[in-house]
Design an enzyme around this catalytic site. Structure first.
Site, PDB file in Angstrom:
ATOM      1  N   GLU A  80      -0.839  -8.788  -0.880  1.00 25.92           N
ATOM      2  CA  GLU A  80      -0.087  -7.576  -0.539  1.00 25.92           C
ATOM      3  C   GLU A  80      -1.066  -6.458  -0.194  1.00 25.92           C
ATOM      4  O   GLU A  80      -2.281  -6.625  -0.284  1.00 25.92           O
ATOM      5  CB  GLU A  80       0.837  -7.155  -1.693  1.00 25.92           C
ATOM      6  N   TYR A 102       5.418   2.328 -14.496  1.00 28.46           N
ATOM      7  CA  TYR A 102       5.956   3.460 -13.744  1.00 28.46           C
ATOM      8  C   TYR A 102       6.865   2.996 -12.622  1.00 28.46           C
ATOM      9  O   TYR A 102       6.940   1.796 -12.330  1.00 28.46           O
ATOM     10  CB  TYR A 102       4.817   4.312 -13.173  1.00 28.46           C
ATOM     11  N   LYS A 157       4.662  -3.333 -12.776  1.00 29.31           N
ATOM     12  CA  LYS A 157       4.287  -2.075 -12.122  1.00 29.31           C
ATOM     13  C   LYS A 157       3.542  -1.213 -13.143  1.00 29.31           C
ATOM     14  O   LYS A 157       4.070  -0.254 -13.706  1.00 29.31           O
ATOM     15  CB  LYS A 157       5.509  -1.364 -11.533  1.00 29.31           C
ATOM     16  N   LEU A 211       3.571  -7.276  -6.371  1.00 26.34           N
ATOM     17  CA  LEU A 211       4.685  -6.510  -6.900  1.00 26.34           C
ATOM     18  C   LEU A 211       5.888  -6.840  -6.013  1.00 26.34           C
ATOM     19  O   LEU A 211       5.801  -6.758  -4.786  1.00 26.34           O
ATOM     20  CB  LEU A 211       4.393  -5.004  -6.824  1.00 26.34           C
TER      21      LEU A 211
HETATM   22  N1  PDD Z   1       3.898   1.562  -4.608  1.00 25.00           N
HETATM   23  N2  PDD Z   1       2.973  -3.358  -3.836  1.00 25.00           N
HETATM   24  C1  PDD Z   1       2.300  -2.442  -4.558  1.00 25.00           C
HETATM   25  C2  PDD Z   1       1.003  -2.803  -5.177  1.00 25.00           C
HETATM   26  C3  PDD Z   1       2.844  -1.147  -4.726  1.00 25.00           C
HETATM   27  O1  PDD Z   1       2.194  -0.227  -5.461  1.00 25.00           O
HETATM   28  C4  PDD Z   1       4.079  -0.834  -4.100  1.00 25.00           C
HETATM   29  C5  PDD Z   1       4.722   0.507  -4.256  1.00 25.00           C
HETATM   30  C6  PDD Z   1       4.730  -1.823  -3.345  1.00 25.00           C
HETATM   31  C7  PDD Z   1       6.056  -1.591  -2.696  1.00 25.00           C
HETATM   32  O2  PDD Z   1       7.080  -1.521  -3.675  1.00 25.00           O
HETATM   33  P1  PDD Z   1       8.396  -0.633  -3.459  1.00 25.00           P
HETATM   34  O3  PDD Z   1       9.037  -1.118  -2.220  1.00 25.00           O
HETATM   35  O4  PDD Z   1       9.206  -0.935  -4.658  1.00 25.00           O
HETATM   36  O5  PDD Z   1       7.944   0.786  -3.344  1.00 25.00           O
HETATM   37  C8  PDD Z   1       4.148  -3.084  -3.260  1.00 25.00           C
HETATM   38  C9  PDD Z   1       4.466   2.847  -4.954  1.00 25.00           C
HETATM   39  C10 PDD Z   1       5.323   3.455  -3.910  1.00 25.00           C
HETATM   40  C11 PDD Z   1       3.368   3.763  -5.461  1.00 25.00           C
HETATM   41  O6  PDD Z   1       2.588   3.280  -6.262  1.00 25.00           O
HETATM   42  O7  PDD Z   1       3.326   4.941  -5.103  1.00 25.00           O
END
Ligand code: PDD
Length: 284
Positions: free
Chosen positions: A178, A32, A146, A202
């Site tokens: 993270e 996703y 993801k 991620l």
């Molecule tokens: N989550 N690490 C994890 C485990 C994440 O799920 C996310 C983002 C990030 C940050 O990635 P980005 O900058 O590309 O949003 C890091 C999204 C927003 C979610 O699951 O809703």
């Protein structure tokens, strides 16, 4: 009736028919993305589309649409739902097949769904800073994908909520990886550190943009892992992600860093803000 995206078409939410045999239900077998929309414009959408492609490829899902075609349908969805400020969620599962762990027949078509959600920028928290708690990272070892299988992340976020915190900061054997849905950064002696983009995190699109913007400004940003001890001895801490932007952390468990966000955190926050404002006519 709410409009959603279903396999390249905009349809009414109630008209979507996803089978109980979809592998998203059985196995969380899919990937996703979450894309931020500011003032009607998609932010860093190409990066999100590339990562969606990479995530799908890593788990052997062949996407039927090219990245620019998916992007075009997300724009169409944004328009159909009149989204001005919020997020677009898009998910692709491996498709429908009677439950069996092994991949289904090659002819099985991946199922894509997408929906939008209105969301305000968390401006208050971005100004005041938030609390976090340290927990063990008990997730799998393919965190670069993801994946929609987010049980580990869900449990991690729940621990934060139960501790009265905004986010959980996870570690493996004392090394910070993270957050439950964010990337983690510390500042020590003027240098910014964040975990390298390997299989343990991620590679956030926001993370990548922060590194780019910060380095352009001459900041020393190192993709070098740090320990929980170093986290607790840092000068500044922040987490970053699509919905939280640069979110200052002013307390981790019992360690209080300061009453307000630190200067380098605020610098990066404003660099990202200016970057967003370039794309949309946003008023702060
Ligand atoms: N989550 N690490 C994890 C485990 C994440 O799920 C996310 C983002 C990030 C940050 O990635 P980005 O900058 O590309 O949003 C890091 C999204 C927003 C979610 O699951 O809703």
């Amino acid at each position: 009736m709410e409009k959603v995206l279903w396999n390249g078409k905009i349809v009414n939410k109630d008209d979507v028919r996803i089978s109980i045999d979809d592998r998203a239900f059985h196995f969380g077998d899919g990937v996703y993305e979450v894309v931020r929309v500011y003032d009607g414009e998609l932010y860093l959408a190409e990066g999100h589309m590339k990562r969606l492609y990479d995530s799908a490829r890593k788990i052997g899902i062949q996407l039927e649409l090219a990245p620019d075609e998916i992007l075009a349908s997300l724009v169409e969805l944004k328009e159909a739902t009149d989204l001005i400020d919020g997020t677009i969620y898009v998910q692709v599962s491996r498709g429908e097949w009677p439950r069996n762990h092994a991949f289904p027949d090659k002819a099985v078509v991946p199922q894509m769904v997408g929906f939008t959600k209105e969301a305000k920028r968390p401006l208050e928290q971005m100004k005041s800073g938030v609390k976090a708690t340290i927990i063990e990272d008990t997730r799998w070892l393919h965190c670069d994908i993801k994946s929609i299988s987010l049980l580990g992340n869900v449990l991690a976020k729940q621990k934060a909520v139960e501790a009265g915190c905004f986010e959980s900061i996870q570690h493996r054997n004392g090394v910070v990886t993270e957050g439950s849905s964010t990337n983690v950064f510390i500042v020590k002696g003027g240098t910014v550190y964040t975990h390298p983009a390997d299989h343990l995190i991620l590679n956030g699109i926001t993370r990548q943009r922060i590194i780019e913007l910060g380095r352009q400004e001459g900041l020393d940003i190192q993709e070098v892992a740090f320990t929980t001890d170093e986290l607790l001895q840092a000068d500044e801490v922040f987490v970053a992600g699509t919905t939280v932007e640069v979110m200052p952390v002013i307390q981790v468990d019992d360690k209080k860093y300061s009453d307000q966000p630190g200067p380098i955190t605020l610098k990066l926050q404003s660099l990202l803000f200016e970057d967003i404002a370039k794309l949309a006519s946003i008023k702060s």
